[in-house]
Motif scaffolding. Structure first.
Motif, short mmCIF file in Angstrom:
data_model
loop_
_atom_site.label_atom_id
_atom_site.label_comp_id
_atom_site.label_asym_id
_atom_site.label_seq_id
_atom_site.Cartn_x
_atom_site.Cartn_y
_atom_site.Cartn_z
N GLU B 197 31.31 65.21 51.45
CA GLU B 197 29.89 64.90 51.29
C GLU B 197 29.66 64.21 49.95
OE1 GLU B 197 26.19 67.27 52.81
OE2 GLU B 197 26.86 68.21 50.96
N ALA B 198 30.29 64.76 48.90
CA ALA B 198 30.10 64.21 47.56
C ALA B 198 30.60 62.76 47.51
CB ALA B 198 30.85 65.06 46.55
N VAL B 199 31.79 62.51 48.04
CA VAL B 199 32.35 61.16 47.97
C VAL B 199 31.53 60.20 48.81
CG1 VAL B 199 34.39 59.76 48.47
CG2 VAL B 199 34.66 62.07 47.55
N THR B 219 33.81 57.74 39.03
CA THR B 219 32.91 56.81 39.69
C THR B 219 33.43 56.57 41.10
OG1 THR B 219 32.64 55.78 37.55
CG2 THR B 219 31.82 54.55 39.44
N VAL B 220 32.51 56.48 42.04
CA VAL B 220 32.89 56.24 43.43
C VAL B 220 32.70 54.76 43.72
CG1 VAL B 220 32.45 56.83 45.82
CG2 VAL B 220 32.15 58.56 44.05
N PRO B 221 33.80 54.02 43.87
CA PRO B 221 33.68 52.56 44.01
C PRO B 221 33.41 52.10 45.45
CG PRO B 221 35.99 53.14 43.87
CD PRO B 221 35.23 54.43 43.93
N LEU B 222 33.12 53.02 46.35
CA LEU B 222 32.97 52.63 47.76
C LEU B 222 31.75 51.74 47.94
CD1 LEU B 222 33.63 56.15 49.29
CD2 LEU B 222 35.25 54.26 49.10
N PRO B 223 31.89 50.69 48.77
CA PRO B 223 30.77 49.76 48.96
C PRO B 223 29.59 50.42 49.69
CG PRO B 223 32.52 49.29 50.53
CD PRO B 223 33.06 50.33 49.60
N ARG B 224 28.41 49.88 49.45
CA ARG B 224 27.22 50.31 50.18
C ARG B 224 26.72 49.12 50.98
NH1 ARG B 224 25.42 55.34 48.37
NH2 ARG B 224 26.11 55.89 46.29
N PRO B 225 25.96 49.29 52.06
CA PRO B 225 25.61 50.58 52.66
C PRO B 225 26.83 51.27 53.27
CG PRO B 225 24.88 48.79 54.06
CD PRO B 225 25.40 48.16 52.82
N ARG B 226 26.78 52.58 53.23
CA ARG B 226 27.91 53.34 53.74
C ARG B 226 27.65 53.79 55.17
NH1 ARG B 226 29.16 56.72 48.18
NH2 ARG B 226 29.48 54.84 46.92
N ASP B 227 28.72 54.15 55.79
CA ASP B 227 28.64 54.46 57.21
C ASP B 227 29.60 55.61 57.48
OD1 ASP B 227 30.27 53.65 59.95
OD2 ASP B 227 28.09 53.53 60.13
N GLU B 236 40.32 54.12 49.99
CA GLU B 236 39.74 54.61 48.72
C GLU B 236 39.08 55.96 48.91
OE1 GLU B 236 39.36 51.60 50.00
OE2 GLU B 236 38.92 50.07 48.50
N PHE B 237 38.47 56.14 50.07
CA PHE B 237 37.81 57.41 50.36
C PHE B 237 38.83 58.54 50.34
CE2 PHE B 237 36.05 60.77 52.95
CZ PHE B 237 34.70 60.76 52.64
N ALA B 238 39.95 58.30 51.04
CA ALA B 238 41.00 59.32 51.12
C ALA B 238 41.59 59.60 49.74
CB ALA B 238 42.08 58.87 52.09
N GLU B 239 41.76 58.53 48.98
CA GLU B 239 42.38 58.67 47.66
C GLU B 239 41.48 59.53 46.76
OE1 GLU B 239 43.10 57.75 43.55
OE2 GLU B 239 41.50 56.67 44.58
N ARG B 241 39.05 61.56 47.60
CA ARG B 241 38.94 62.92 48.12
C ARG B 241 40.14 63.76 47.70
NH1 ARG B 241 40.35 63.42 54.18
NH2 ARG B 241 38.40 64.28 54.94
N GLY B 242 41.36 63.09 47.71
CA GLY B 242 42.56 63.79 47.28
C GLY B 242 42.49 64.17 45.81
N ARG B 243 42.00 63.23 44.99
CA ARG B 243 41.89 63.52 43.56
C ARG B 243 40.93 64.68 43.30
NH1 ARG B 243 40.11 58.47 40.23
NH2 ARG B 243 39.89 59.93 38.47
N LEU B 244 39.79 64.62 43.96
CA LEU B 244 38.78 65.66 43.75
C LEU B 244 39.29 67.01 44.26
CD1 LEU B 244 35.60 63.65 44.70
CD2 LEU B 244 36.26 64.44 42.42
N PHE B 245 40.00 66.93 45.38
CA PHE B 245 40.51 68.16 45.96
C PHE B 245 41.45 68.86 44.99
CE2 PHE B 245 43.41 70.63 48.67
CZ PHE B 245 42.49 71.36 49.39
N SER B 246 42.39 68.08 44.40
CA SER B 246 43.33 68.73 43.48
C SER B 246 42.62 69.17 42.21
CB SER B 246 44.53 67.83 43.17
OG SER B 246 44.11 66.53 42.92
N ALA B 247 41.57 68.42 41.80
CA ALA B 247 40.82 68.84 40.62
C ALA B 247 40.15 70.19 40.85
CB ALA B 247 39.77 67.79 40.27
#
Lengths: 291, 255
Positions: B197-199, B219-227, B236-239, B241-247
């Protein structure tokens, strides 16, 4: 009682949360239709059965007829009385004391309850005094009340106000203490000051409790009104019952007793109906509607 | 702009007690969508309550557009997780949305117009006369969002607003929120424990470690509008999410 109301409420809130994602519950419906009619028929059948048994017991001498006249005679007497003014004068006297007493108790108990409910210190300070006063059976105060106020309206009002003050006080205290902290935070977050929060959040939250308090007070008030007339000798239905009894007019006595019963029933029905209408948002009322 | 500097919160009078917030500093730019991510018990809700002025901080400073926050600011609206308790059951949907407006000084007509617009924005037009308890959970939270919108805040604080909704309702509301954020040009500070949800929502994600200090600021570099489909399928989303998960995994667990 407060607990029961609250638990039902919470159960319902949980239930409605788990309902389908975008389902809309329909507007609350009236209980009617064939099921309502059948329900009413069963209830009436029960009443009728009791009346018939009583009637037969009296007619066939199972109950001594001298003390237990047939029910049909009691009601005949009641209808005869209802057509005449004196009965209504007595009803009026009893009801007047009832209304003034409960009104007075409400005027005193609700502000006191708000004060005690809002301040933990005030609540703790008054706790012992209240716990000491509350258990005093109000009828024990009849001699005192007669001594101070004589045998008129004032005496009755004093007793009724004393007896009904406590349930009203406690219901108000509970209601004020039970304001949802999330609702209060919401109001604060949206910039409502203390006074605004009192009117917008506290009073509506406490209203169901106060309404229950009023309904309890209504029946207690009637008991005290009749008792003070019976024992204290003030005019009203209670006194009329004593007079009928000592004159040996047993059927009249029964008719008057039935009148007090009907009065209590009618008052309770009025309060319950007002509660239902004014507080239909409250979980306890919602559940009743949904049943 | 919201500036939080060296914010510390200890509950109770004892300054030696374990802090709910140890020390937090961060800034939120205007019209930014910031998610604060943290496991339960890490002090997220305490932080949000301090930011909204509902509870005082023990030390440190919060400034909204330069003004120190000492009580609930007028430019701020709050959406609570517990919508069924935050909405007042004795008020209709319209009443719930409009009651703060009258105290904000809007005329009756202005309040009504704002209410109509806000209910329209959350697709609840025509629901004015319903009571909240006649609506589903998702609709109730939309009413709460409408109330926040009608208040015309510059900054919207949301405390796990979708945490008690089912997955479908939730993704619908996430998209609704992104749409509202864009149209109403508000700053959003969104608390969640849900990494996806955060990402998906944020411009920037802060990871809070118990007892509430900033562990990671990405910073979340994902383009908008998002879907929901394509954004979540991006590498990038997966990457991220992985970083945040381990954090979050690495963060000390709350007692």
């Amino acid at each position: 009682m407060r607990q029961a109301v609250e638990d039902e409420g919470n159960a319902l809130v949980v239930a409605s949360d788990t309902a389908g994602p975008e389902a809309v519950a329909g507007p609350p419906g009236r209980r009617a239709g064939p099921r309502g009619a059948a329900d009413l028929a069963i209830k009436l059948a029960g009443v009728l059965a009791v009346l018939v048994v009583l009637e037969l017991c009296s007619r066939f001498g199972l109950l001594p007829r001298r003390w237990f006249p047939p029910v049909s005679e009691m009601y005949a007497e009641l209808f005869r009385l209802a057509a005449q003014q004196p009965l209504w004068v007595e009803v009026g006297r009893t009801l007047r004391a009832w209304a003034v007493g409960i009104g007075l108790a409400t005027l005193l108990a609700v502000p006191a309850g708000v004060a005690l409910g809002s301040s933990a210190v005030a609540y703790r300070m008054s706790r012992i005094v209240i716990e000491f006063c509350r258990p005093i059976p109000s009828v024990a105060l009849i001699p005192l009340a007669v001594l101070v106020y004589g045998t008129g309206l004032e005496m009755k009002v004093f007793l009724i106000a004393f007896a009904t003050f406590w349930p009203l006080l406690f219901q108000t205290v509970y209601g004020v203490q039970d304001v949802d902290p999330v609702a209060r935070d919401t109001a604060r977050a949206y910039g409502l000051g203390a006074a605004a929060r009192f009117w917008v959040i506290t009073i509506p939250s406490a209203a169901p409790y106060i309404a229950t308090g009023l309904r309890i007070a209504s029946s207690i008030g009637l008991v005290l009104a009749v008792t003070s007339e019976l024992v204290g000798g003030a005019t009203g239905l209670g006194r009329a019952i004593v007079v009928a009894q000592s004159a040996g007019q047993i059927t009249l006595m029964y008719a008057l007793i039935i009148t007090t019963g009907l009065l209590g029933w009618a008052l309770n029905a009025v309060f319950a109906a007002v509660e239902r209408k004014a507080l239909r948002w409250h979980p306890a009322q919602r559940q009743e509607v949904a049943r | 702009m919201l500036e939080v500097s060296r914010l510390r919160k200890v509950y109770g009078a004892d300054p030696q007690a374990a802090p709910a917030i140890e020390e937090v500093s961060f800034e939120v730019a205007d019209r930014e969508f910031l998610c604060i991510l943290g496991s339960s018990g890490c002090g997220k809700s305490t932080l949000l309550k301090c930011l909204s002025g509902l509870i005082p901080a023990s030390s440190g400073e919060i400034r909204l557009n330069g003004e120190p926050v000492t009580g609930p600011p007028e430019d701020m609206a709050f959406v609570f997780q517990d919508y069924s308790r935050s909405l007042l059951p004795w008020m209709t949907v319209a009443g719930n949305v409009s009651f703060p407006l009258r105290y904000k000084g809007l005329s009756k007509r202005e309040a009504q117009a704002a209410t109509d617009e806000a209910l329209d924005a959350v697709s609840l037009a025509g629901m004015h006369k319903r009571f909240p308890w006649q609506l589903s959970g998702g609709m109730q939270q939309r009413v709460a969002i409408a109330r926040a919108l009608a208040y015309r805040p510059k900054i919207l604080l949301m405390d796990e607003p979708f945490a008690s909704l089912d997955a479908q309702t939730r993704s619908g509301l996430e998209d609704l929120l992104l749409d509202i954020w864009r149209r109403f040009e508000v700053t959003v500070l969104f608390i969640t424990h849900d990494i996806d949800e955060a990402v998906y929502l944020a411009d920037r994600v802060l990871v809070l470690e118990a007892p509430a200090k900033v562990g990671l600021d990405v910073t979340v570099p994902l383009p908008r509008p998002r879907d929901q489909l394509t954004t979540k399928a991006l590498p990038e989303f997966a990457e991220l999410r992985g970083r945040l998960f381990s954090a979050i995994q690495g963060a000390p667990v709350a007692r």
